[in-house]
Design an enzyme around this catalytic site. Structure first.
Site, mmCIF file in Angstrom:
data_model
loop_
_atom_site.group_PDB
_atom_site.id
_atom_site.type_symbol
_atom_site.label_atom_id
_atom_site.label_comp_id
_atom_site.label_asym_id
_atom_site.label_seq_id
_atom_site.Cartn_x
_atom_site.Cartn_y
_atom_site.Cartn_z
ATOM 1 N N GLU A 106 0.674 -1.183 0.013
ATOM 2 C CA GLU A 106 0.117 0.029 -0.091
ATOM 3 C C GLU A 106 0.843 1.295 -0.100
ATOM 4 O O GLU A 106 1.933 1.332 0.736
ATOM 5 C CB GLU A 106 -0.764 -0.022 1.127
ATOM 6 C CG GLU A 106 -1.939 -1.160 1.335
ATOM 7 C CD GLU A 106 -2.804 -1.033 2.238
ATOM 8 O OE1 GLU A 106 -3.795 -1.844 2.353
ATOM 9 O OE2 GLU A 106 -2.769 -0.093 3.521
ATOM 10 N N CYS A 119 3.174 8.475 0.925
ATOM 11 C CA CYS A 119 3.841 7.414 2.187
ATOM 12 C C CYS A 119 4.120 6.061 1.445
ATOM 13 O O CYS A 119 3.035 5.491 0.709
ATOM 14 C CB CYS A 119 2.780 7.493 3.234
ATOM 15 S SG CYS A 119 3.449 6.151 4.515
ATOM 16 N N CYS A 126 6.513 -6.870 8.307
ATOM 17 C CA CYS A 126 7.586 -6.401 9.027
ATOM 18 C C CYS A 126 7.989 -7.226 10.292
ATOM 19 O O CYS A 126 7.272 -7.964 10.776
ATOM 20 C CB CYS A 126 7.415 -5.033 9.856
ATOM 21 S SG CYS A 126 8.706 -4.272 10.568
ATOM 22 N N CYS A 130 6.218 -4.340 16.607
ATOM 23 C CA CYS A 130 5.587 -3.365 17.368
ATOM 24 C C CYS A 130 4.028 -3.762 17.779
ATOM 25 O O CYS A 130 3.167 -4.019 17.134
ATOM 26 C CB CYS A 130 5.675 -1.967 16.754
ATOM 27 S SG CYS A 130 7.472 -1.517 16.269
ATOM 28 N N CYS A 133 0.908 -2.229 16.193
ATOM 29 C CA CYS A 133 0.878 -2.236 14.729
ATOM 30 C C CYS A 133 0.532 -3.699 14.227
ATOM 31 O O CYS A 133 1.490 -4.667 14.304
ATOM 32 C CB CYS A 133 2.364 -1.643 14.233
ATOM 33 S SG CYS A 133 2.628 -1.923 12.563
ATOM 34 N N CYS A 349 -2.409 6.933 9.946
ATOM 35 C CA CYS A 349 -1.376 6.555 10.719
ATOM 36 C C CYS A 349 -1.717 5.407 11.799
ATOM 37 O O CYS A 349 -2.596 5.538 12.386
ATOM 38 C CB CYS A 349 -0.631 7.621 11.527
ATOM 39 S SG CYS A 349 0.098 8.758 10.569
HETATM 40 S S1 SF4 Z 1 5.437 -0.048 13.472
HETATM 41 FE FE1 SF4 Z 1 4.939 -1.781 12.279
HETATM 42 S S2 SF4 Z 1 6.111 -1.515 10.358
HETATM 43 FE FE2 SF4 Z 1 6.956 -0.094 11.766
HETATM 44 S S3 SF4 Z 1 8.662 -1.118 12.511
HETATM 45 FE FE3 SF4 Z 1 7.187 -1.423 14.045
HETATM 46 S S4 SF4 Z 1 6.105 -3.337 13.157
HETATM 47 FE FE4 SF4 Z 1 7.331 -2.694 11.502
#
Ligand code: SF4
Length: 373
Positions: A106, A119, A126, A130, A133, A349
């Site tokens: 995306e 963006c 990933c 986090c 996220c 976000c």
């Molecule tokens: S916020 Fe999400 S995409 Fe960004 S580093 Fe942390 S886990 Fe990865």
């Protein structure tokens, strides 16, 4: 507009090799030279792509016919296909782009009065997990190639509306850019080349969760902007929100930034701080922040948490956000309490979502651009 599931992605095709847009101009010259082709023709191809938007060798009239036929047999131009463009009531557009292997990435276009920002994503998924996220919750699939990053800009350019010009690119989509640094660097070379996409380096911002050893190498590309996803004022909280903190603590991160000579008041670090109710939104946090930032030229962006289905976190009330911002501002920090854009299409976000029908049925991959990193 609703956050719809994408139609099932196309079945995997062959991986792409010899992609023009995977290469900076210098790299394309070198590739051509290695294949016994004059680098002059690399310049011509580069110019056809980025100055004239031509992706068809047969239309590149100033290339010799035999060279066109030779390149047509083994090189390709584009890496992504726009599957869908979702539009928010506030004008933000989310582009759903499919890759050769059926993965979907995306990119988000954010038109504002005086600029239009794109963006971009750097990875499928990933590895950094986090806790706020959903991209992290689904894990890491693969890095995007330089061409797949550049192509997000080309696809966005094709979806611009009359009067719009793409002015800024932020590397704040899915993935940790500094864990895909070679591709990020090559993409930035294409974006900032005057014969490429011709963006000024100061119009480009790369965000990291704090991969300390890669910060200096990143900044060696030129005077781009650095953003750091902070999100907490103690190791205890940050260890939970950004597990990378267990490896690179707050103190180590701040010390590394204080030592970074390329940063200045003209080229400050943009710190991103997602405000999460009851987690990092206290006045004690607001008082610790200026201490943490001391000695680092900085601007602080406060982003109220954008709720999504993969997280129980919620934004604080408007009053709490305002009080937090006022406390930090009173201590002399340049601070901005950001508006959320594109929330209704999950493009805000913390909400970015890619849907790959082939990969994670039912899963919502959410991540934010600036906010959730
Ligand atoms: S916020 Fe999400 S995409 Fe960004 S580093 Fe942390 S886990 Fe990865």
């Amino acid at each position: 507009m609703s956050d719809q599931r994408l139609p099932r992605a196309e079945p995997p095709r062959a991986p792409l090799t010899n992609v023009f847009i995977d290469h900076s101009r210098e790299a394309l010259r070198a590739r051509f030279a290695a294949e016994g082709i004059s680098p002059h023709w690399a310049e011509q191809v580069f110019s056809w792509i980025y100055r004239r938007g031509v992706y068809d060798l047969s239309a590149m009239e100033d290339l010799p016919q035999d060279l066109r036929e030779r390149l047509a047999g083994s090189w390709s131009f584009r890496t992504l296909e726009t599957k869908e463009v979702q539009r928010s009531v506030d004008g933000t557009r989310k582009l759903l782009l499919s890759c050769w292997d059926g993965e979907v990435v995306e990119a988000v276009l954010i038109p504002e009065a005086r600029r239009t920002t794109l963006c971009v994503s750097t990875q499928v998924g990933c590895a950094l997990a986090c806790s706020f996220c959903a991209t992290g919750a689904l894990g890491f699939t693969r890095n995007l190639s330089a061409g797949e990053i550049v192509d997000q800009v080309l696809c966005a350019g094709e979806s611009l509306e009359p009067g719009e010009t793409l002015t800024n690119v932020v590397f704040m989509g899915m993935g940790e850019p500094l864990l895909n640094l070679p591709a990020v660097h090559e993409a930035i070379r294409v974006m900032t080349d005057q014969r490429g996409l011709a963006l000024a380096p100061r119009r480009i911002t790369v965000s990291t969760s704090g991969v300390i050893p890669k910060i200096r190498p990143l900044l060696e590309i030129g005077s781009i902007n650095l953003a750091v996803s902070l999100h907490a004022t103690t190791d205890e909280v940050r260890d939970h929100l950004v597990p990378l903190n267990k490896r690179y603590s707050l103190q180590a991160l701040m010390s590394a930034l204080r030592a970074e000579e390329r940063l200045s008041r003209k080229r400050p670090v943009f710190f991103e701080y997602t405000l999460i109710e009851g987690v990092n939104d206290s006045l004690e946090d607001a008082r610790r922040l200026p201490e943490l930032l001391k000695g680092i030229p900085s601007k602080l962006n406060l982003i109220p948490m954008n709720p999504h289905s993969a997280s129980d976190y919620r934004p604080p009330t408007t009053e709490v956000c305002d009080a937090f911002a006022a406390e930090v501002h009173a201590a002399g920090v340049r601070v901005m309490l950001r508006k959320n854009r594109g929330r209704d299409i999950s493009a805000a976000c913390g909400q970015l979502a890619r849907r790959s029908g082939a990969a994670q049925p039912g899963a919502s991959l959410a991540r934010s651009g600036a906010a959730s990193r």
